[in-house]
Design a protein around this motif. Structure first.
Motif, mmCIF file in Angstrom:
data_model
loop_
_atom_site.group_PDB
_atom_site.id
_atom_site.type_symbol
_atom_site.label_atom_id
_atom_site.label_comp_id
_atom_site.label_asym_id
_atom_site.label_seq_id
_atom_site.Cartn_x
_atom_site.Cartn_y
_atom_site.Cartn_z
ATOM 1 N N TYR A 231 17.856 51.057 -16.559
ATOM 2 C CA TYR A 231 18.360 50.025 -17.125
ATOM 3 C C TYR A 231 20.015 50.346 -17.005
ATOM 4 O O TYR A 231 20.942 49.688 -17.755
ATOM 5 N N ALA A 232 20.554 51.261 -16.496
ATOM 6 C CA ALA A 232 21.988 51.414 -16.318
ATOM 7 C C ALA A 232 22.750 50.364 -15.643
ATOM 8 O O ALA A 232 23.879 49.956 -16.324
ATOM 9 N N ASP A 233 22.216 49.926 -14.823
ATOM 10 C CA ASP A 233 23.057 48.431 -14.316
ATOM 11 C C ASP A 233 22.201 47.018 -14.936
ATOM 12 O O ASP A 233 22.993 45.893 -14.550
ATOM 13 N N ARG A 234 21.760 47.246 -16.036
ATOM 14 C CA ARG A 234 21.270 45.782 -16.930
ATOM 15 C C ARG A 234 21.096 46.053 -18.140
ATOM 16 O O ARG A 234 19.888 46.051 -18.707
ATOM 17 N N PRO A 235 22.334 46.458 -19.017
ATOM 18 C CA PRO A 235 22.379 46.712 -20.106
ATOM 19 C C PRO A 235 21.368 45.576 -20.937
ATOM 20 O O PRO A 235 21.152 45.817 -22.145
ATOM 21 N N ALA A 236 21.715 44.307 -20.514
ATOM 22 C CA ALA A 236 21.181 43.179 -21.439
ATOM 23 C C ALA A 236 19.754 43.476 -21.573
ATOM 24 O O ALA A 236 19.051 42.900 -22.798
ATOM 25 N N LEU A 237 18.795 44.086 -20.727
ATOM 26 C CA LEU A 237 17.478 44.087 -20.787
ATOM 27 C C LEU A 237 17.168 45.478 -21.762
ATOM 28 O O LEU A 237 15.846 45.604 -22.085
ATOM 29 N N ARG A 238 17.870 46.146 -21.774
ATOM 30 C CA ARG A 238 17.574 47.606 -22.635
ATOM 31 C C ARG A 238 17.071 47.261 -23.893
ATOM 32 O O ARG A 238 16.077 47.875 -24.309
ATOM 33 N N PRO A 239 17.304 46.489 -24.573
ATOM 34 C CA PRO A 239 16.937 46.029 -26.117
ATOM 35 C C PRO A 239 15.370 45.792 -26.140
ATOM 36 O O PRO A 239 14.703 46.281 -26.883
ATOM 37 N N LEU A 240 15.156 44.861 -25.016
ATOM 38 C CA LEU A 240 13.772 44.395 -24.776
ATOM 39 C C LEU A 240 12.764 45.529 -24.572
ATOM 40 O O LEU A 240 11.774 45.813 -25.051
ATOM 41 N N ALA A 241 13.187 46.434 -23.539
ATOM 42 C CA ALA A 241 12.520 47.618 -23.180
ATOM 43 C C ALA A 241 12.228 48.497 -24.239
ATOM 44 O O ALA A 241 11.290 49.313 -24.447
ATOM 45 N N ARG B 255 18.448 41.552 -12.479
ATOM 46 C CA ARG B 255 19.444 42.214 -13.780
ATOM 47 C C ARG B 255 19.215 41.430 -14.963
ATOM 48 O O ARG B 255 19.795 41.847 -15.945
ATOM 49 N N THR B 256 18.741 40.080 -14.907
ATOM 50 C CA THR B 256 18.469 39.306 -16.162
ATOM 51 C C THR B 256 16.995 39.295 -16.489
ATOM 52 O O THR B 256 16.576 38.407 -17.539
ATOM 53 N N ALA B 257 16.098 39.900 -15.973
ATOM 54 C CA ALA B 257 14.811 39.721 -16.344
ATOM 55 C C ALA B 257 13.977 41.137 -16.277
ATOM 56 O O ALA B 257 14.259 41.720 -15.004
ATOM 57 N N ALA B 258 12.992 41.060 -16.910
ATOM 58 C CA ALA B 258 11.770 42.561 -16.860
ATOM 59 C C ALA B 258 10.568 41.773 -16.817
ATOM 60 O O ALA B 258 10.427 40.508 -17.585
ATOM 61 N N PRO C 17 1.447 33.152 -24.389
ATOM 62 C CA PRO C 17 2.432 32.033 -23.850
ATOM 63 C C PRO C 17 3.127 32.797 -22.707
ATOM 64 O O PRO C 17 3.639 33.856 -22.761
ATOM 65 N N GLY C 18 3.375 32.078 -21.684
ATOM 66 C CA GLY C 18 4.019 32.631 -20.538
ATOM 67 C C GLY C 18 3.308 33.429 -19.499
ATOM 68 O O GLY C 18 3.947 33.866 -18.403
ATOM 69 N N ARG D 47 -0.598 38.253 -8.526
ATOM 70 C CA ARG D 47 -0.929 39.104 -7.376
ATOM 71 C C ARG D 47 -2.574 39.203 -7.409
ATOM 72 O O ARG D 47 -3.107 40.053 -7.991
ATOM 73 N N ALA D 48 -3.446 38.032 -6.600
ATOM 74 C CA ALA D 48 -4.718 38.287 -7.032
ATOM 75 C C ALA D 48 -5.366 39.479 -6.239
ATOM 76 O O ALA D 48 -6.380 40.077 -6.785
ATOM 77 N N ASP D 49 -4.721 40.290 -5.386
ATOM 78 C CA ASP D 49 -5.246 41.412 -4.752
ATOM 79 C C ASP D 49 -4.631 42.773 -5.627
ATOM 80 O O ASP D 49 -4.872 43.742 -4.803
ATOM 81 N N ASP D 50 -4.376 42.696 -6.617
ATOM 82 C CA ASP D 50 -3.762 43.728 -7.460
ATOM 83 C C ASP D 50 -4.459 43.955 -8.884
ATOM 84 O O ASP D 50 -4.689 43.039 -9.189
ATOM 85 N N PRO D 51 -4.683 45.087 -9.165
ATOM 86 C CA PRO D 51 -5.278 45.267 -10.622
ATOM 87 C C PRO D 51 -4.350 44.549 -11.470
ATOM 88 O O PRO D 51 -4.773 44.368 -12.707
ATOM 89 N N PHE D 52 -3.183 44.688 -11.419
ATOM 90 C CA PHE D 52 -2.063 44.025 -12.530
ATOM 91 C C PHE D 52 -1.825 42.671 -11.923
ATOM 92 O O PHE D 52 -0.750 42.542 -11.414
ATOM 93 N N ALA D 53 -2.750 41.809 -11.992
ATOM 94 C CA ALA D 53 -2.643 40.441 -11.273
ATOM 95 C C ALA D 53 -1.642 39.447 -12.527
ATOM 96 O O ALA D 53 -1.474 38.201 -12.100
ATOM 97 N N TRP D 54 -1.479 39.957 -13.548
ATOM 98 C CA TRP D 54 -0.752 39.118 -14.521
ATOM 99 C C TRP D 54 0.339 39.551 -15.025
ATOM 100 O O TRP D 54 0.696 40.724 -15.243
ATOM 101 N N ARG D 55 1.377 38.552 -15.239
ATOM 102 C CA ARG D 55 2.730 39.116 -15.866
ATOM 103 C C ARG D 55 3.427 38.014 -16.697
ATOM 104 O O ARG D 55 2.972 36.860 -16.668
ATOM 105 N N ILE D 56 3.947 38.432 -17.585
ATOM 106 C CA ILE D 56 5.031 37.789 -18.222
ATOM 107 C C ILE D 56 6.398 38.118 -18.044
ATOM 108 O O ILE D 56 6.656 39.264 -18.150
ATOM 109 N N ARG D 57 7.388 37.128 -17.839
ATOM 110 C CA ARG D 57 8.687 37.388 -17.636
ATOM 111 C C ARG D 57 9.571 37.350 -18.802
ATOM 112 O O ARG D 57 9.567 36.645 -19.702
ATOM 113 N N LEU D 58 10.146 38.688 -19.170
ATOM 114 C CA LEU D 58 10.970 38.753 -20.141
ATOM 115 C C LEU D 58 12.349 38.726 -20.060
ATOM 116 O O LEU D 58 12.961 39.351 -18.944
ATOM 117 N N ARG D 59 13.154 38.055 -20.854
ATOM 118 C CA ARG D 59 14.606 38.052 -20.696
ATOM 119 C C ARG D 59 15.573 38.355 -21.824
ATOM 120 O O ARG D 59 16.693 38.586 -21.674
#
Length: 192
Positions: free
Chosen positions: A84-94, A133-136, A148-149, A154-166
């Motif tokens: 998060y060094a170059d994306r400080p706006a994402l640090r609070p959500l992380a 820099r603006t989403a995790a 929601p969201g 990625r159908a071929d990956d065990p982690f085939a689902w995501r939610i984009r956080l900003r």
């Protein structure tokens, strides 16, 4: 509270696997490889495979002979800070997700170079990656109902689902319930 783990836990686990499967420590195998004149990773891999040592066990000997990758020498805090060094706006959500994980029994926080892995005693159930820099992206193994969201990626990956956080507010009660559902599913206790 759960501790954040660095790569050292993987190094230790691989060494324990080698000892369990061969009865020998990485240092024992490394000494024998050096005596055999092994000087390259390719030679070492071939030599070990000929002796039935493969996969994570092989990696354990490789690291003993040739040293750990530089990133493996970083602490969990150093790995997290670098993400998060170059994306400080994402640090609070992380930080909110990390706090949930730290306070949730049965959750292990495993730091990697580019992401945070959330694991149960059985397997990884979620992964947080600062993707821009603006989403995790919070990726799930499970298609968590009613989140929601949540989108397939990625159908071929065990982690085939995501939610984009900003924003920090994206880490709401619904998202934390989804993480809990994913944890329960990873333990085989889910009805989702």
């Amino acid at each position: 509270m759960a501790e954040m783990r660095s790569w050292q836990s993987m190094v230790d686990t691989n060494a324990a696997l080698l000892l369990r499967t061969t009865g020998r420590k990485p240092s024992d195998w490394a000494a024998e490889a050096r005596s055999a004149g092994i000087t390259t990773r390719e030679e070492l891999s071939r030599w070990l495979r000929d002796r039935g040592v493969t996969g994570y066990s092989l990696m354990s000997v490789d690291w003993e002979v040739f040293g750990l990758p530089e990133v493996f020498l970083r602490s969990a805090d150093e790995l997290y800070e670098a993400q998060y060094a170059d994306r400080p706006a994402l640090r609070p959500l992380a930080d909110r997700i990390r706090l949930w994980a730290a306070e949730t029994p049965g959750t292990v926080i495993q730091m990697r170079k580019t992401y945070v892995s959330l694991q149960s005693s059985r397997r990884k159930f979620a992964q947080l990656t600062p993707s821009t820099r603006t989403a995790a992206d919070l990726s799930f193994r499970l298609a968590v109902p009613d989140l929601p969201g949540l989108e397939p990626v990625r159908a071929d990956d065990p982690f085939a689902w995501r939610i984009r956080l900003r924003h920090e507010d994206d880490v709401d009660d619904a998202l934390l319930r989804a993480l809990s559902a994913a944890l329960e599913d990873s333990l085989g206790r889910s009805s989702a």
